[in-house]
Design a protein around this motif. Structure first.
Motif, PDB file in Angstrom:
ATOM      1  N   ASP A  71       0.826  -1.212   0.000  1.00 19.68           N
ATOM      2  CA  ASP A  71       0.000   0.000   0.000  1.00 19.68           C
ATOM      3  C   ASP A  71       0.859   1.260   0.000  1.00 19.68           C
ATOM      4  O   ASP A  71       0.467   2.285  -0.557  1.00 19.68           O
ATOM      5  CB  ASP A  71      -0.941   0.020   1.214  1.00 19.68           C
ATOM      6  N   ALA A  72       2.040   1.181   0.626  1.00 24.36           N
ATOM      7  CA  ALA A  72       2.969   2.317   0.675  1.00 24.36           C
ATOM      8  C   ALA A  72       3.885   2.356  -0.555  1.00 24.36           C
ATOM      9  O   ALA A  72       4.795   3.184  -0.620  1.00 24.36           O
ATOM     10  CB  ALA A  72       3.809   2.253   1.948  1.00 24.36           C
ATOM     11  N   ASP A  73       3.665   1.464  -1.513  1.00 26.76           N
ATOM     12  CA  ASP A  73       4.449   1.381  -2.749  1.00 26.76           C
ATOM     13  C   ASP A  73       5.930   1.077  -2.469  1.00 26.76           C
ATOM     14  O   ASP A  73       6.815   1.561  -3.171  1.00 26.76           O
ATOM     15  CB  ASP A  73       4.303   2.661  -3.584  1.00 26.76           C
ATOM     16  N   LEU A  74       6.186   0.248  -1.453  1.00 31.37           N
ATOM     17  CA  LEU A  74       7.555  -0.143  -1.130  1.00 31.37           C
ATOM     18  C   LEU A  74       7.870  -1.571  -1.577  1.00 31.37           C
ATOM     19  O   LEU A  74       9.026  -1.915  -1.790  1.00 31.37           O
ATOM     20  CB  LEU A  74       7.800  -0.009   0.378  1.00 31.37           C
ATOM     21  N   VAL A  75       6.823  -2.386  -1.698  1.00 31.10           N
ATOM     22  CA  VAL A  75       6.975  -3.793  -2.063  1.00 31.10           C
ATOM     23  C   VAL A  75       5.910  -4.134  -3.084  1.00 31.10           C
ATOM     24  O   VAL A  75       4.809  -3.578  -3.052  1.00 31.10           O
ATOM     25  CB  VAL A  75       6.816  -4.693  -0.807  1.00 31.10           C
ATOM     26  N   GLU A  76       6.246  -5.040  -3.983  1.00 34.90           N
ATOM     27  CA  GLU A  76       5.226  -5.525  -4.918  1.00 34.90           C
ATOM     28  C   GLU A  76       5.231  -7.045  -4.938  1.00 34.90           C
ATOM     29  O   GLU A  76       6.260  -7.685  -4.728  1.00 34.90           O
ATOM     30  CB  GLU A  76       5.430  -4.971  -6.317  1.00 34.90           C
ATOM     31  N   ARG A  77       4.045  -7.580  -5.162  1.00 33.12           N
ATOM     32  CA  ARG A  77       3.875  -9.020  -5.332  1.00 33.12           C
ATOM     33  C   ARG A  77       3.807  -9.308  -6.834  1.00 33.12           C
ATOM     34  O   ARG A  77       3.129  -8.606  -7.565  1.00 33.12           O
ATOM     35  CB  ARG A  77       2.571  -9.479  -4.694  1.00 33.12           C
ATOM     36  N   ARG A  78       4.526 -10.350  -7.229  1.00 27.42           N
ATOM     37  CA  ARG A  78       4.456 -10.821  -8.608  1.00 27.42           C
ATOM     38  C   ARG A  78       4.103 -12.303  -8.575  1.00 27.42           C
ATOM     39  O   ARG A  78       4.571 -13.036  -7.699  1.00 27.42           O
ATOM     40  CB  ARG A  78       5.794 -10.651  -9.329  1.00 27.42           C
ATOM     41  N   ALA A  79       3.302 -12.715  -9.534  1.00 29.05           N
ATOM     42  CA  ALA A  79       2.914 -14.117  -9.604  1.00 29.05           C
ATOM     43  C   ALA A  79       4.155 -14.999  -9.713  1.00 29.05           C
ATOM     44  O   ALA A  79       5.105 -14.666 -10.416  1.00 29.05           O
ATOM     45  CB  ALA A  79       1.990 -14.348 -10.792  1.00 29.05           C
ATOM     46  N   ASP A  80       4.131 -16.115  -9.008  1.00 26.09           N
ATOM     47  CA  ASP A  80       5.216 -17.082  -9.052  1.00 26.09           C
ATOM     48  C   ASP A  80       5.006 -17.969 -10.277  1.00 26.09           C
ATOM     49  O   ASP A  80       3.994 -18.664 -10.365  1.00 26.09           O
ATOM     50  CB  ASP A  80       5.210 -17.924  -7.776  1.00 26.09           C
ATOM     51  N   PRO A  81       5.932 -17.956 -11.231  1.00 27.23           N
ATOM     52  CA  PRO A  81       5.734 -18.754 -12.443  1.00 27.23           C
ATOM     53  C   PRO A  81       5.675 -20.261 -12.168  1.00 27.23           C
ATOM     54  O   PRO A  81       5.111 -21.015 -12.950  1.00 27.23           O
ATOM     55  CB  PRO A  81       6.927 -18.398 -13.326  1.00 27.23           C
ATOM     56  N   ALA A  82       6.233 -20.699 -11.056  1.00 29.20           N
ATOM     57  CA  ALA A  82       6.269 -22.122 -10.729  1.00 29.20           C
ATOM     58  C   ALA A  82       5.085 -22.581  -9.881  1.00 29.20           C
ATOM     59  O   ALA A  82       4.865 -23.777  -9.721  1.00 29.20           O
ATOM     60  CB  ALA A  82       7.570 -22.460 -10.009  1.00 29.20           C
ATOM     61  N   ASP A  83       4.332 -21.625  -9.304  1.00 26.80           N
ATOM     62  CA  ASP A  83       3.229 -21.983  -8.405  1.00 26.80           C
ATOM     63  C   ASP A  83       2.159 -20.903  -8.485  1.00 26.80           C
ATOM     64  O   ASP A  83       2.355 -19.795  -7.975  1.00 26.80           O
ATOM     65  CB  ASP A  83       3.767 -22.116  -6.971  1.00 26.80           C
ATOM     66  N   ARG A  84       1.043 -21.225  -9.090  1.00 32.40           N
ATOM     67  CA  ARG A  84      -0.023 -20.228  -9.289  1.00 32.40           C
ATOM     68  C   ARG A  84      -0.581 -19.691  -7.971  1.00 32.40           C
ATOM     69  O   ARG A  84      -1.158 -18.621  -7.933  1.00 32.40           O
ATOM     70  CB  ARG A  84      -1.180 -20.835 -10.077  1.00 32.40           C
ATOM     71  N   LEU A  91      11.186  -5.499  -4.061  1.00 31.30           N
ATOM     72  CA  LEU A  91      11.208  -4.107  -3.622  1.00 31.30           C
ATOM     73  C   LEU A  91      10.803  -3.203  -4.777  1.00 31.30           C
ATOM     74  O   LEU A  91      11.185  -3.438  -5.921  1.00 31.30           O
ATOM     75  CB  LEU A  91      12.605  -3.725  -3.137  1.00 31.30           C
ATOM     76  N   ARG A  92      10.074  -2.159  -4.460  1.00 27.45           N
ATOM     77  CA  ARG A  92       9.732  -1.121  -5.435  1.00 27.45           C
ATOM     78  C   ARG A  92      10.845  -0.066  -5.391  1.00 27.45           C
ATOM     79  O   ARG A  92      11.577   0.035  -4.397  1.00 27.45           O
ATOM     80  CB  ARG A  92       8.382  -0.485  -5.089  1.00 27.45           C
ATOM     81  N   PRO A  93      10.994   0.722  -6.431  1.00 28.83           N
ATOM     82  CA  PRO A  93      12.045   1.752  -6.448  1.00 28.83           C
ATOM     83  C   PRO A  93      11.990   2.682  -5.235  1.00 28.83           C
ATOM     84  O   PRO A  93      13.041   3.110  -4.728  1.00 28.83           O
ATOM     85  CB  PRO A  93      11.779   2.509  -7.747  1.00 28.83           C
ATOM     86  N   ARG A  94      10.802   2.966  -4.751  1.00 27.92           N
ATOM     87  CA  ARG A  94      10.650   3.866  -3.601  1.00 27.92           C
ATOM     88  C   ARG A  94      11.297   3.307  -2.322  1.00 27.92           C
ATOM     89  O   ARG A  94      11.644   4.053  -1.406  1.00 27.92           O
ATOM     90  CB  ARG A  94       9.152   4.097  -3.375  1.00 27.92           C
ATOM     91  N   ALA A  95      11.502   1.994  -2.255  1.00 24.51           N
ATOM     92  CA  ALA A  95      12.082   1.366  -1.056  1.00 24.51           C
ATOM     93  C   ALA A  95      13.589   1.593  -0.949  1.00 24.51           C
ATOM     94  O   ALA A  95      14.131   1.628   0.159  1.00 24.51           O
ATOM     95  CB  ALA A  95      11.787  -0.126  -1.055  1.00 24.51           C
ATOM     96  N   HIS A  96      14.264   1.754  -2.066  1.00 25.42           N
ATOM     97  CA  HIS A  96      15.733   1.813  -2.047  1.00 25.42           C
ATOM     98  C   HIS A  96      16.297   3.009  -1.268  1.00 25.42           C
ATOM     99  O   HIS A  96      17.233   2.820  -0.475  1.00 25.42           O
ATOM    100  CB  HIS A  96      16.285   1.727  -3.468  1.00 25.42           C
ATOM    101  N   PRO A  97      15.766   4.232  -1.424  1.00 24.75           N
ATOM    102  CA  PRO A  97      16.298   5.325  -0.601  1.00 24.75           C
ATOM    103  C   PRO A  97      16.022   5.124   0.889  1.00 24.75           C
ATOM    104  O   PRO A  97      16.839   5.511   1.731  1.00 24.75           O
ATOM    105  CB  PRO A  97      15.580   6.576  -1.117  1.00 24.75           C
TER     106      PRO A  97
END
Length: 147
Positions: A71-84, A91-97
């Motif tokens: 919700d804070a745009d610090l992390v994103e979930r991506r589907a796991d290609p090996a397990d639906r 990490l989202r770009p905003r997390a790095h600083p």
């Protein structure tokens, strides 16, 4: 002796976390959040179950933490290609600083923590703590070392 040493190690760990937490709050990051961010920075692409294991918390707890960080745009979930059914975490770009600021805070807190210890004493302390950790993470290591 061992009881007082255990208390001293525990107290030192608690006080170190408390000092770091106080500084991290100035960035608007809670302990749970910075722990997730640091863990992800070490193993981006891990799934939630793996992250829960790494943090020694329940999977549902990690799910809630990740929800807040997403919700804070610090992390994103991506589907796991090996397990639906699974999600990989990144990490989202905003997390790095924020991570860089947290690392700076960590370095400052460690400098304060080790103030007055020589370089040799710091190396000795690190070596001893590595052995202690190894004894606690390797089954039977302490018994083998004393034999």
């Amino acid at each position: 002796m061992s009881d007082s040493l255990a208390v001293l190690i525990g107290d030192s760990s608690r006080l170190l976390r408390r000092r770091f937490d106080a500084r991290a709050r100035t960035l608007g990051v809670s302990r749970a959040q910075w722990q997730v961010l640091f863990a992800l920075s070490r193993v981006e692409g891990i799934n939630q179950a793996g992250l829960a294991e790494a943090l020694d918390v329940e999977t549902i707890t990690v799910g809630r933490m990740v929800d807040r960080l997403a919700d804070a745009d610090l992390v994103e979930r991506r589907a796991d290609p090996a397990d639906r059914r699974a999600w990989r975490l990144f990490l989202r770009p905003r997390a790095h600083p924020i991570l860089e600021a947290l690392r700076t805070i960590g370095a400052d807190v460690m400098a304060e923590t080790l103030d007055g210890l020589s370089d040799a004493e710091q190396e000795q302390l690190a070596g001893l703590l590595l052995r202690v950790r190894s004894n606690l993470t390797t089954p039977g290591a302490a018994a083998k070392a004393s034999a």
